[in-house]
Design a protein around this motif. Structure first.
Motif, PDB file in Angstrom:
ATOM      1  N   ASN A 237       0.814  -1.223   0.000  1.00 37.87           N
ATOM      2  CA  ASN A 237       0.000   0.000   0.000  1.00 37.87           C
ATOM      3  C   ASN A 237       0.837   1.257   0.000  1.00 37.87           C
ATOM      4  N   SER A 238       2.153   1.124   0.109  1.00 37.42           N
ATOM      5  CA  SER A 238       3.002   2.310   0.240  1.00 37.42           C
ATOM      6  C   SER A 238       4.428   1.963  -0.156  1.00 37.42           C
ATOM      7  N   GLY A 239       5.237   3.022  -0.238  1.00 32.36           N
ATOM      8  CA  GLY A 239       6.645   2.837  -0.570  1.00 32.36           C
ATOM      9  C   GLY A 239       7.398   2.126   0.540  1.00 32.36           C
ATOM     10  N   ALA A 240       7.203   2.576   1.769  1.00 33.70           N
ATOM     11  CA  ALA A 240       7.930   1.969   2.886  1.00 33.70           C
ATOM     12  C   ALA A 240       7.632   0.475   2.978  1.00 33.70           C
ATOM     13  N   GLU A 241       6.382   0.108   2.748  1.00 31.66           N
ATOM     14  CA  GLU A 241       6.036  -1.323   2.799  1.00 31.66           C
ATOM     15  C   GLU A 241       6.686  -2.098   1.650  1.00 31.66           C
TER      16      GLU A 241
ATOM     17  N   ALA B  83      20.161   8.897   1.473  1.00 31.13           N
ATOM     18  CA  ALA B  83      19.060   8.016   1.067  1.00 31.13           C
ATOM     19  C   ALA B  83      17.783   8.330   1.836  1.00 31.13           C
ATOM     20  N   PHE B  84      16.662   8.032   1.219  1.00 24.93           N
ATOM     21  CA  PHE B  84      15.378   8.033   1.918  1.00 24.93           C
ATOM     22  C   PHE B  84      14.609   6.796   1.483  1.00 24.93           C
ATOM     23  N   HIS B  85      14.223   5.989   2.456  1.00 21.30           N
ATOM     24  CA  HIS B  85      13.514   4.756   2.114  1.00 21.30           C
ATOM     25  C   HIS B  85      12.173   4.606   2.819  1.00 21.30           C
ATOM     26  N   GLY B  86      11.787   5.603   3.637  1.00 23.36           N
ATOM     27  CA  GLY B  86      10.480   5.523   4.278  1.00 23.36           C
ATOM     28  C   GLY B  86      10.563   5.785   5.767  1.00 23.36           C
TER      29      GLY B  86
ATOM     30  N   VAL C 135      20.023   1.062  -3.038  1.00 26.89           N
ATOM     31  CA  VAL C 135      20.217   2.459  -3.475  1.00 26.89           C
ATOM     32  C   VAL C 135      19.030   2.943  -4.302  1.00 26.89           C
ATOM     33  N   GLU C 136      18.874   4.264  -4.316  1.00 29.36           N
ATOM     34  CA  GLU C 136      17.946   4.902  -5.249  1.00 29.36           C
ATOM     35  C   GLU C 136      18.764   5.265  -6.497  1.00 29.36           C
ATOM     36  N   PRO C 137      18.396   4.780  -7.676  1.00 30.17           N
ATOM     37  CA  PRO C 137      19.134   5.191  -8.882  1.00 30.17           C
ATOM     38  C   PRO C 137      19.181   6.721  -9.017  1.00 30.17           C
TER      39      PRO C 137
ATOM     40  N   PHE D 266      17.119  -1.890  -5.675  1.00 26.70           N
ATOM     41  CA  PHE D 266      16.875  -0.508  -6.087  1.00 26.70           C
ATOM     42  C   PHE D 266      15.586  -0.002  -5.447  1.00 26.70           C
ATOM     43  N   ASP D 267      15.661   1.225  -4.957  1.00 25.60           N
ATOM     44  CA  ASP D 267      14.461   1.916  -4.489  1.00 25.60           C
ATOM     45  C   ASP D 267      14.048   2.885  -5.587  1.00 25.60           C
ATOM     46  N   GLU D 268      13.053   2.490  -6.361  1.00 26.28           N
ATOM     47  CA  GLU D 268      12.537   3.359  -7.428  1.00 26.28           C
ATOM     48  C   GLU D 268      11.152   3.882  -7.044  1.00 26.28           C
ATOM     49  N   VAL D 269      10.939   4.053  -5.759  1.00 23.54           N
ATOM     50  CA  VAL D 269       9.640   4.543  -5.299  1.00 23.54           C
ATOM     51  C   VAL D 269       9.345   5.922  -5.909  1.00 23.54           C
ATOM     52  N   GLN D 270      10.385   6.753  -5.998  1.00 26.05           N
ATOM     53  CA  GLN D 270      10.165   8.097  -6.555  1.00 26.05           C
ATOM     54  C   GLN D 270      10.560   8.198  -8.032  1.00 26.05           C
ATOM     55  N   CYS D 271      11.660   7.557  -8.425  1.00 27.08           N
ATOM     56  CA  CYS D 271      12.157   7.740  -9.793  1.00 27.08           C
ATOM     57  C   CYS D 271      11.539   6.763 -10.791  1.00 27.08           C
TER      58      CYS D 271
ATOM     59  N   ALA E 252       6.485   2.582  -5.873  1.00 25.30           N
ATOM     60  CA  ALA E 252       5.222   3.014  -5.253  1.00 25.30           C
ATOM     61  C   ALA E 252       4.815   4.326  -5.929  1.00 25.30           C
ATOM     62  N   LYS E 253       4.671   5.378  -5.150  1.00 31.52           N
ATOM     63  CA  LYS E 253       4.267   6.697  -5.637  1.00 31.52           C
ATOM     64  C   LYS E 253       3.434   6.660  -6.928  1.00 31.52           C
ATOM     65  N   ALA E 254       4.059   6.776  -8.103  1.00 28.49           N
ATOM     66  CA  ALA E 254       3.288   6.933  -9.337  1.00 28.49           C
ATOM     67  C   ALA E 254       2.539   5.676  -9.769  1.00 28.49           C
TER      68      ALA E 254
HETATM   69  C1  LIG Z   1       8.434   8.378  -0.806  1.00 29.56           C
HETATM   70  C2  LIG Z   1       9.569   7.420  -0.782  1.00 29.56           C
HETATM   71  C3  LIG Z   1       9.566   6.287   0.052  1.00 29.56           C
HETATM   72  C4  LIG Z   1       8.484   6.028   1.086  1.00 29.56           C
HETATM   73  O1  LIG Z   1       7.245   5.878   0.506  1.00 29.56           O
HETATM   74  P1  LIG Z   1       5.920   5.972   1.442  1.00 29.56           P
HETATM   75  O2  LIG Z   1       4.817   5.650   0.501  1.00 29.56           O
HETATM   76  O3  LIG Z   1       5.881   7.343   1.995  1.00 29.56           O
HETATM   77  O4  LIG Z   1       6.082   4.957   2.508  1.00 29.56           O
HETATM   78  C5  LIG Z   1      10.617   5.399  -0.050  1.00 29.56           C
HETATM   79  N1  LIG Z   1      11.621   5.619  -0.916  1.00 29.56           N
HETATM   80  C6  LIG Z   1      11.664   6.690  -1.719  1.00 29.56           C
HETATM   81  C7  LIG Z   1      12.793   6.856  -2.680  1.00 29.56           C
HETATM   82  C8  LIG Z   1      10.652   7.637  -1.681  1.00 29.56           C
HETATM   83  O5  LIG Z   1      10.705   8.713  -2.458  1.00 29.56           O
END
Ligand SMILES: *Cc1c(COP(=O)(O)O)cnc(C)c1O
Length: 399
Positions: free
Chosen positions: A94-98, A128-131, A180-182, A213-218, A242-244
């Motif tokens: 349901n989310s990026g962190a998950e 880095a940001f992962h949640g 890593v986030e690319p 890879f954390d592509e939640v944003q990219c 996640a996100k988009a």
């Molecule tokens: C937003 C984000 C997350 C966390 O996503 P949530 O849906 O807020 O839990 C994780 N990684 C990256 C790169 C993000 O931009």
């Protein structure tokens, strides 16, 4: 007295009533051009007819059944993601962190399943940001996010951004993978150079580590490719998105190769809401649009147009803008003035942007923006820059 809504956000004093395309309408009637897109979430803008139809159509039929039963739209979405990526299998969240939690658990489980349970540590890069869950906080290792929430979850190590030598030294017999986030998002639109991504892949292959890879944003079209790592021609073993991916409906996914997913058998992981029929209907509708012929080409083209126009502003206002970076429609303006003031100045011009680390202002417009939207945004940013430049001149004259 505490507000009924837990005061964990420093919110701007604006509330929106509805949106259309790249425009948001505040409850006082003011119109805003949205180059933040709900932090890279509303990839197809507001009220996209295909998404509205998918969501309302599904809402009439079935919202939720649980994962005790088959969810055909989820199977279809997983097949399509597998078809379009490096992955062999997908878990919906349901989310990026998950999605990241799933990725981290999978990396640990993989090593456990192949008989090396002592390998559980994950190495990340500074910035880095992962949640905001306990494990993803530990992975991101941002002091300001961790403060007061200790003890920090065990099993995460961090090295300087893109520092391959430091990364090699940090690898021990307990290391399970590298995450890593690319392109770092919250960190300030910091792309990892292709050469670094290639070296990461090689190091992981040589040492039996998994590359995460954390592509939640990219991810999901933001950089003009379906996934940002495609630019480097390097694939991960596990990827969080996640996100988009839900176009504004809360949704995430963890994609993996069959090898990485060893051990993720029935009962090993789960989610009550993850992959529910509403999310899956919208997820499929987002892919219909993003994977349509020419859509990503257009994101790339319009991204270049926006970047070129911003580069001109950088030349015109060198005391306000230090650098323009990023790719596609994931663009960072590195400021010489405080980024939060820059965001505020843009709001006064009815343009929404998002602040990030490293004194950067992020431009993350819906991927469907028009050339006219870009010209409008550039006009707003130019006015904001001119105000900062004027202020600087006034300050200099006074000094
Ligand atoms: C937003 C984000 C997350 C966390 O996503 P949530 O849906 O807020 O839990 C994780 N990684 C990256 C790169 C993000 O931009």
């Amino acid at each position: 007295m505490i507000t009924p809504l837990l005061p964990t956000y420093a919110r701007t004093d604006l509330a929106f009533d509805h949106g259309k395309g790249a425009r948001l309408f505040a409850d006082n009637g003011e119109e805003f051009l949205d180059f933040g897109a709900g932090i890279a979430v509303n990839a197809l803008g507001y009220a996209h007819p295909h998404l509205v139809e998918a969501l309302t159509g599904q809402a009439q039929k079935l919202w939720h059944t649980s994962n005790l039963y088959k969810i055909p739209e989820g199977e279809r979405l997983a097949e399509r993601l597998v078809e379009a990526s490096f992955a062999d299998t997908v878990f919906f969240t349901n989310s990026g962190a998950e999605a990241l939690e799933c990725a981290i658990k999978m990396a640990r489980k993989h090593h456990s399943a192949i008989g090396q349970p002592e390998r559980y540590r994950i190495i990340t890069f500074e910035g880095a940001f992962h949640g905001r869950t306990l494990a993803t906080l530990a992975a991101g290792r941002q002091e300001k996010h961790l403060a007061g929430f200790g003890p920090v979850v065990e099993g995460f190590d961090q090295v300087s951004f893109g520092d391959i030598e430091a990364l090699k030294s940090a690898i021990t017999g307990e290391t399970a993978g590298v995450l890593v986030e690319p392109v770092q998002g919250e960190g300030g639109i910091r792309p990892l150079p292709t050469a670094i991504l290639k070296q990461l892949r090689a190091i992981c292959d040589d040492t039996g580590l998994l590359l995460l890879f954390d592509e939640v944003q990219c991810g999901v079209g933001r950089t003009g490719k379906l996934f940002a790592h495609e630019w480097a021609g390097v694939t991960p073993d596990i990827m969080a998105v996640a996100k988009a991916i839900g176009g504004g409906f809360p949704m995430g996914a963890c994609l993996a190769t069959e090898n990485a997913a060893q051990g993720m058998t029935a009962g090993s992981h789960g989610s009550t809401f993850g992959g529910n029929p509403l999310a899956m209907a919208v997820g499929n509708a987002v892919l219909d649009v993003v994977l349509a012929d020419g859509f990503l080409d257009r994101v790339r083209q319009i991204g270049i147009t926006l970047t070129q126009k911003l580069a001109r502003l950088k030349d015109e206002f060198p005391n306000v803008i230090e650098d323009i970076r990023g790719s596609g429609l994931m663009i960072g303006i590195k400021c010489r003035v405080p980024n939060t003031e820059f965001v505020q100045a843009c709001i006064e011009q009815r343009l929404l942007t998002v602040a990030a680390g490293d004194n950067v202002v992020r431009l993350l417009p819906p991927l469907i923006i028009s050339e006219a939207d870009i010209d409008d945004a550039i006009a707003c940013i130019e006015t904001a820059c001119a105000q900062f430049a004027d202020n600087a001149t006034v300050k200099q004259a006074r000094a």
